[in-house]
Design a protein around this motif. Structure first.
Motif, PDB file in Angstrom:
ATOM      1  N   ALA A  58     -22.645  16.644  -2.198  1.00 51.35           N
ATOM      2  CA  ALA A  58     -24.053  16.926  -1.907  1.00 51.35           C
ATOM      3  C   ALA A  58     -24.149  18.098  -0.943  1.00 51.35           C
ATOM      4  CB  ALA A  58     -24.732  15.701  -1.309  1.00 51.35           C
ATOM      5  N   LEU A  59     -24.955  19.090  -1.325  1.00 51.40           N
ATOM      6  CA  LEU A  59     -25.227  20.234  -0.458  1.00 51.40           C
ATOM      7  C   LEU A  59     -26.649  20.081   0.073  1.00 51.40           C
ATOM      8  CD1 LEU A  59     -24.546  23.067   0.692  1.00 51.40           C
ATOM      9  CD2 LEU A  59     -25.395  24.029  -1.462  1.00 51.40           C
ATOM     10  N   HIS A  60     -26.776  19.970   1.391  1.00 51.75           N
ATOM     11  CA  HIS A  60     -28.073  19.773   2.032  1.00 51.75           C
ATOM     12  C   HIS A  60     -28.647  21.137   2.422  1.00 51.75           C
ATOM     13  CE1 HIS A  60     -26.955  15.452   2.967  1.00 51.75           C
ATOM     14  NE2 HIS A  60     -25.773  16.009   2.801  1.00 51.75           N
ATOM     15  N   LEU A  61     -29.821  21.451   1.932  1.00 47.68           N
ATOM     16  CA  LEU A  61     -30.510  22.692   2.279  1.00 47.68           C
ATOM     17  C   LEU A  61     -31.579  22.347   3.306  1.00 47.68           C
ATOM     18  CD1 LEU A  61     -30.841  24.191  -1.313  1.00 47.68           C
ATOM     19  CD2 LEU A  61     -28.992  24.491   0.333  1.00 47.68           C
ATOM     20  N   LEU A  62     -31.210  22.401   4.557  1.00 47.22           N
ATOM     21  CA  LEU A  62     -32.061  21.864   5.610  1.00 47.22           C
ATOM     22  C   LEU A  62     -33.322  22.687   5.804  1.00 47.22           C
ATOM     23  CD1 LEU A  62     -29.293  20.943   8.202  1.00 47.22           C
ATOM     24  CD2 LEU A  62     -30.316  19.518   6.429  1.00 47.22           C
ATOM     25  N   GLN A  63     -33.270  23.969   5.501  1.00 44.14           N
ATOM     26  CA  GLN A  63     -34.448  24.810   5.687  1.00 44.14           C
ATOM     27  C   GLN A  63     -35.375  24.775   4.477  1.00 44.14           C
ATOM     28  OE1 GLN A  63     -32.922  28.675   6.725  1.00 44.14           O
ATOM     29  NE2 GLN A  63     -32.416  28.056   8.802  1.00 44.14           N
ATOM     30  N   GLU A  64     -34.966  24.071   3.440  1.00 44.91           N
ATOM     31  CA  GLU A  64     -35.789  23.977   2.227  1.00 44.91           C
ATOM     32  C   GLU A  64     -36.398  22.580   2.125  1.00 44.91           C
ATOM     33  OE1 GLU A  64     -36.013  26.786   0.506  1.00 44.91           O
ATOM     34  OE2 GLU A  64     -34.595  27.686   1.886  1.00 44.91           O
TER      35      GLU A  64
END
Length: 305
Positions: A23-29
């Motif tokens: 899982a890749l978390h895109l925190l700014q999205e």
């Protein structure tokens, strides 16, 4: 950006390692999550994390071997019961559409959200608002792909000394200058952002490779990655066996990282023949070639800085 390894084993699940899922978390999205591969019991692994399936809005499949896709129909179905009503886009090799549609149809599963399935090929480029994803075909007997995720560069730091030299005091105007290409002010005339910002900050690069034999030609694809995630199914001594089964070794993973001038290598897809007592040796083999190497275990969490 953060990465959670939900499954780090190869082929078969074991007591210590489930099969592939990252899982890749895109925190700014708005905390969106992109899932790479979805092996059997991935949704069970998610239960041991803070990941919310409704936040998963894109799924990237590297190849169609079962240890990378058998968890997909279950995850898609369960997401309907877990507050997931936003659309999901799924990328993967030719045949992925047939697999998903057939599994959902035969099981009479109903999704309460739309899905879009996009089949990829070598050279496919996927463009998102803040990211570009490049696709490369690997060497695995069946079509298997790597994904290179390149984040858009962000504006540099505001050069406060230049603003003050022009007599512009600190305040809301600073934020407007940084957020707009130019602004027209009553007191200071037209202010161009480029005149008051330092160099752009390069976006992060994360390269996630599917199962593959090692090839020197992959170097340009992984080059300058902040993080390279690469399989290390076998130890260094079993290079012939790795080649026979279309996989790579610890040493080959480290060699690719070194030649590609990446910042960090994280090895995954570890054969179940290796137990906890062997992990230190696997890591040592890789670090002798490329020092900035980690060996992922299930639920290993990595923050990309």
């Amino acid at each position: 950006m953060e990465i959670t390894f939900l499954g780090t084993g190869a082929g078969l699940p074991s007591k210590s390692r489930n099969v592939s899922a990252i899982a890749l978390h895109l925190l700014q999205e708005e905390n969106q999550i992109w899932l790479f591969d979805c092996g059997e019991a991935t949704q069970h692994q998610i239960l041991h994390t803070s990941i919310k399936p409704r936040k998963i809005n894109k799924i990237f499949i590297t190849h169609l071997h079962g240890d990378h896709i058998f968890g997909l129909p279950g995850l898609l179905s369960s997401r309907s019961f877990q507050g997931g009503d936003d659309a999901v886009t799924i990328y993967g090799p030719q045949g992925l559409r047939d697999y998903i549609v057939t599994a959902l149809r035969i099981s009479k599963s109903h999704l309460n959200y739309p899905i879009t399935i996009k089949e990829i090929k070598d050279g496919t480029v996927i463009k998102e608002d803040n990211y570009t994803i490049y696709v490369k075909e690997l060497d695995h007997g069946i079509p298997s792909f790597g994904y290179r995720i390149v984040e858009k560069d962000s504006p540099g730091e505001l050069l406060v000394d230049k603003l003050q030299a022009k007599g512009i005091p600190a305040g809301p105007l600073y934020g407007k200058i940084k957020s707009n290409e130019y602004i027209n002010t009553k007191d200071y005339g037209i202010l161009y952002r480029k005149d008051f910002l330092g160099p752009d900050k390069p976006g992060k690069i994360i390269t996630i490779m599917g199962d593959t034999r090692y090839q020197e030609s992959f170097t340009s694809f992984v080059e300058r990655s902040d993080v390279l995630i690469y399989e290390a199914t076998f130890n260094a001594e079993q290079e012939d066996l790795a080649f026979q089964y279309f996989h790579s070794t610890t040493k080959q993973a480290a060699t690719l990282a070194k030649e590609g001038n990446v910042k960090q290598l994280i090895m995954t897809h570890i054969s179940s023949r290796y137990q906890l007592a062997d992990y230190e040796d696997l890591l040592k083999e890789a670090r002798e070639v490329f020092r900035d190497t980690e060996l992922a275990n299930d639920f290993y969490h990595h923050q990309i800085r």
